[in-house]
Motif scaffolding. Structure first.
Motif, PDB file in Angstrom:
ATOM      1  N   ILE A  62       0.863  -1.186   0.000  1.00  0.00           N
ATOM      2  CA  ILE A  62       0.000   0.000   0.000  1.00  0.00           C
ATOM      3  C   ILE A  62       0.895   1.229   0.000  1.00  0.00           C
ATOM      4  N   GLN A 206     -10.133   3.808  -3.815  1.00  0.00           N
ATOM      5  CA  GLN A 206      -8.782   4.091  -3.352  1.00  0.00           C
ATOM      6  C   GLN A 206      -8.548   5.594  -3.101  1.00  0.00           C
ATOM      7  N   PRO A 242      -3.906   9.332   9.202  1.00  0.00           N
ATOM      8  CA  PRO A 242      -3.827   7.915   9.617  1.00  0.00           C
ATOM      9  C   PRO A 242      -5.179   7.352  10.060  1.00  0.00           C
ATOM     10  N   GLU A 243      -6.028   8.178  10.662  1.00  0.00           N
ATOM     11  CA  GLU A 243      -7.360   7.694  11.050  1.00  0.00           C
ATOM     12  C   GLU A 243      -8.159   7.292   9.801  1.00  0.00           C
ATOM     13  N   HIS A 246      -6.893   4.074   8.369  1.00  0.00           N
ATOM     14  CA  HIS A 246      -7.383   2.886   9.066  1.00  0.00           C
ATOM     15  C   HIS A 246      -8.849   2.605   8.733  1.00  0.00           C
ATOM     16  N   LEU A 247      -9.671   3.655   8.676  1.00  0.00           N
ATOM     17  CA  LEU A 247     -11.100   3.447   8.413  1.00  0.00           C
ATOM     18  C   LEU A 247     -11.338   2.831   7.031  1.00  0.00           C
ATOM     19  N   VAL A 248     -10.620   3.312   6.043  1.00  0.00           N
ATOM     20  CA  VAL A 248     -10.908   2.871   4.670  1.00  0.00           C
ATOM     21  C   VAL A 248     -10.020   1.707   4.229  1.00  0.00           C
ATOM     22  N   ILE A 249      -8.757   1.720   4.612  1.00  0.00           N
ATOM     23  CA  ILE A 249      -7.821   0.696   4.133  1.00  0.00           C
ATOM     24  C   ILE A 249      -7.635  -0.400   5.179  1.00  0.00           C
ATOM     25  N   GLY A 250      -7.444  -0.003   6.426  1.00  0.00           N
ATOM     26  CA  GLY A 250      -7.266  -0.996   7.487  1.00  0.00           C
ATOM     27  C   GLY A 250      -5.889  -1.635   7.507  1.00  0.00           C
ATOM     28  N   ARG A 251      -4.957  -1.067   6.777  1.00  0.00           N
ATOM     29  CA  ARG A 251      -3.568  -1.539   6.802  1.00  0.00           C
ATOM     30  C   ARG A 251      -2.669  -0.307   6.892  1.00  0.00           C
ATOM     31  N   ARG A 252      -1.501  -0.499   7.489  1.00  0.00           N
ATOM     32  CA  ARG A 252      -0.505   0.578   7.534  1.00  0.00           C
ATOM     33  C   ARG A 252       0.209   0.623   6.185  1.00  0.00           C
TER      34      ARG A 252
ATOM     35  N   GLN B 189     -16.280  -3.104  12.144  1.00  0.00           N
ATOM     36  CA  GLN B 189     -15.376  -3.213  10.985  1.00  0.00           C
ATOM     37  C   GLN B 189     -14.059  -3.866  11.374  1.00  0.00           C
ATOM     38  N   ASP B 190     -13.494  -3.437  12.498  1.00  0.00           N
ATOM     39  CA  ASP B 190     -12.199  -3.985  12.919  1.00  0.00           C
ATOM     40  C   ASP B 190     -12.317  -5.433  13.394  1.00  0.00           C
ATOM     41  N   ARG B 193     -12.515  -7.519  10.209  1.00  0.00           N
ATOM     42  CA  ARG B 193     -11.222  -7.488   9.511  1.00  0.00           C
ATOM     43  C   ARG B 193     -10.209  -8.468  10.105  1.00  0.00           C
ATOM     44  N   PRO B 204      -8.650  -6.539   4.434  1.00  0.00           N
ATOM     45  CA  PRO B 204      -9.213  -5.502   5.324  1.00  0.00           C
ATOM     46  C   PRO B 204      -9.857  -4.344   4.567  1.00  0.00           C
ATOM     47  N   GLU B 205      -9.246  -3.943   3.443  1.00  0.00           N
ATOM     48  CA  GLU B 205      -9.775  -2.785   2.714  1.00  0.00           C
ATOM     49  C   GLU B 205     -11.085  -3.103   2.004  1.00  0.00           C
ATOM     50  N   MET B 211     -18.446   1.482  12.157  1.00  0.00           N
ATOM     51  CA  MET B 211     -17.157   2.130  12.395  1.00  0.00           C
ATOM     52  C   MET B 211     -17.152   2.794  13.759  1.00  0.00           C
ATOM     53  N   ILE B 214     -11.558   6.291  15.973  1.00  0.00           N
ATOM     54  CA  ILE B 214     -10.173   6.008  16.331  1.00  0.00           C
ATOM     55  C   ILE B 214      -9.452   7.335  16.462  1.00  0.00           C
ATOM     56  N   PHE B 216      -5.697   9.266  16.589  1.00  0.00           N
ATOM     57  CA  PHE B 216      -4.248   9.253  16.407  1.00  0.00           C
ATOM     58  C   PHE B 216      -3.574   9.897  17.610  1.00  0.00           C
ATOM     59  N   LEU B 226      -2.835   4.426  16.933  1.00  0.00           N
ATOM     60  CA  LEU B 226      -4.256   4.651  16.659  1.00  0.00           C
ATOM     61  C   LEU B 226      -5.024   3.901  17.745  1.00  0.00           C
ATOM     62  N   VAL B 248     -16.783   4.002   1.793  1.00  0.00           N
ATOM     63  CA  VAL B 248     -15.574   3.187   1.627  1.00  0.00           C
ATOM     64  C   VAL B 248     -15.337   2.801   0.165  1.00  0.00           C
TER      65      VAL B 248
END
Lengths: 338, 338
Positions: A62, A206, A242-243, A246-252, B189-190, B193, B204-205, B211, B214, B216, B226, B248
């Protein structure tokens, strides 16, 4: 294996050899050789070569990009704000009473000096009015229609022609190496979605942006609708980036590109992960070909897209690479031939 | 072209012919022949055959699935609620004072009858406490750890073994035809995931759910974090499902699967789009192999996963297909051999 099969295998090997390593094309031709270009090439190589200790599985690849000032021009004003200011004239046709209500009165007066002095709360009122009250489909059509004709005051080009060619190359290079490219923008998520696929090859799912509320309901014919509401769900700026990721992608993300203090938390979050990580910041230091603003590094101060000295110092501390538009990019726009 | 190349081409053609149309395998073997199976096969065929007037471009191919009761068992209680109830015991170790505070006191008493009578606001308090106050990574680890051992009271199987084999086949069939499969769940969601990738092959995405906020921030070592907050951002149920889909995904799905009144708006929104659209609802009418509840069609009423008579009638009116577990599925679980 008989001799016939051997012959075929031999031909295939020769054919593959003739098209791959021998003819390697520079994936970033509008980047000058230097630390910035090298850091991108190195990062992609170490995270995608199968035998690399820092290999990243394709599903985890990502990369996130801020938009305004990172992928396209943000001066003298964010494109979305210009859209909203112009949109007030359309709104006033349906609601003539706006002519007597501030801050709409000022916008409708056309007095550029007064408009430039509008306060942030006033701008928020204008944005809320211009970005809500219609279905998500109607909004999408309106934005596309506006972008088809509205032009940038200095370059006299469509706003969608003001993307940076070097960053378009970066987007393609990452995608060619199995990375999913995301926009993570302080701009309105629906505004950017209206053109991101055509302009950057980035699909709506995306695009992570500032999220306005939407409300499910039915129109007069009983058809289901999603209406945009004047309600802020997520301010996708600073810690909100970053919030939103996390909400949309859920990965770092493994890599992140930005250009202002609003991107700092996204770069911190990205580069705090394990393994190889890439953080990059575009510095606008080319008044001739684009704009020059900081105030980092002695550049003029700016209200739109601030690259502070603190961010410049943090970049060094955190191992982020600063991209100098002036020195790292041999071409800035697609139409701006060398 | 010389004779050698011709020979190679001929071999390739023969090889490809030998593996494709001749050996067509049923993509949905645990579905009995009938209207439900046919509607899925027909929909995928007409939206993916290049010469079809209802062809859908690959980028537009989105299909959404409710989770509880659509992809896996939701009786006698949603898995996430069981997780949260058990989690209260862990929380009480760190905060012994919870023993004297309702509704935690009731949960900690272990009195099943009293727990079953907890009100909705009480359950909300328990969910908020169990789903917040930790980093997103810590939460992910906790859920995975719990799912590795917790078992369903009737089937004595891990919850992750209680997915429906026919729906797993549907997920794979859509993906094999270029569709992006999304979960759109009222569950957190989490939470979803944490296992969706392993259990359903859904990253996850591609999980849209309820939701929680979260925030930061930085931990004591200055590392960016987070933290999950006890704040509802989106209730992804009923009208919240199309809203979550827009936030999303940003595209209207072409097909949607659900099983309760909470999925009605998602099916309405999906099937109101132009071109071929598919809406399907799982009816739990098999008390022997799984559960039977409605109250549609004379089935017993239920507090968990309600399939009302109104929804049953609406399905007919809107052209949605009702899947009878009893009649349409010849096998329900992977381990439940015929």
């Amino acid at each position: 294996m008989n001799r016939g099969t051997c012959a075929i295998s031999g031909l295939v090997v020769l054919f593959v050899a003739s098209i791959s390593p021998g003819q390697q094309v520079d994936p970033l031709p509008s980047w000058n050789d230097g630390a910035a270009k090298k850091s991108i090439l190195d990062f992609v190589r170490v995270t995608t070569a199968k035998d690399s200790p820092k290999y990243v599985a394709p599903a985890e690849r990502i990369v996130t990009f801020d938009q305004d000032g990172t992928l396209w021009v943000e001066h003298p004003m964010y494109t979305q704000v210009i859209y909203c200011l112009e949109r007030v004239h359309v709104l006033a046709k349906a609601k003539p009473e706006l002519k007597d209500v501030e801050p709409f009165k000022t916008v409708l007066s056309g007095d550029k000096a007064a408009i430039a002095k509008l306060s942030f709360p006033d701008l928020e009122k204008i944005l809320a009015a211009a970005l809500s009250g219609m279905t998500v489909e109607e909004f999408n059509v309106e934005v596309k229609k506006w972008l088809a004709t509205a032009k940038h005051p200095r370059f006299n080009r469509l706003y969608t022609e003001l993307t940076y060619l070097p960053m378009q190359e970066v987007l393609k290079f990452f995608r060619a190496n199995g990375y999913k490219t995301y926009i993570v923008t302080g701009g309105g998520q629906d505004f950017v979605r209206a053109y991101a696929e055509e302009v950057y090859g980035i699909p709506p799912e995306q695009v992570v942006g500032t999220m306005e509320g939407i409300k499910f309901g039915y129109d007069k014919d009983g058809k289901p609708t999603l209406i945009k509401e004047p309600k802020l769900l997520l301010n996708d700026d600073k810690g909100g980036k970053p919030e939103g990721i996390h909400l949309v992608i859920g990965r770092r993300p493994y890599a992140a590109f930005g250009n202002t203090a609003g991107d700092q938390e996204m770069l911190e979050y990205t580069t705090a992960g394990a393994g190889a990580r890439l953080g990059m910041l575009v510095l606008h230091d080319d008044a001739t070909r684009e704009y020059a603003y900081g105030p980092a590094n002695g550049l003029p101060d700016s209200k739109i897209g601030t690259f502070s000295q603190a961010l410049f110092d943090d970049a060094k501390k955190n191992g982020w690479t600063v991209i100098s538009m002036k020195n790292d990019w041999n071409q800035i726009f697609m139409w701006d031939k060398k």
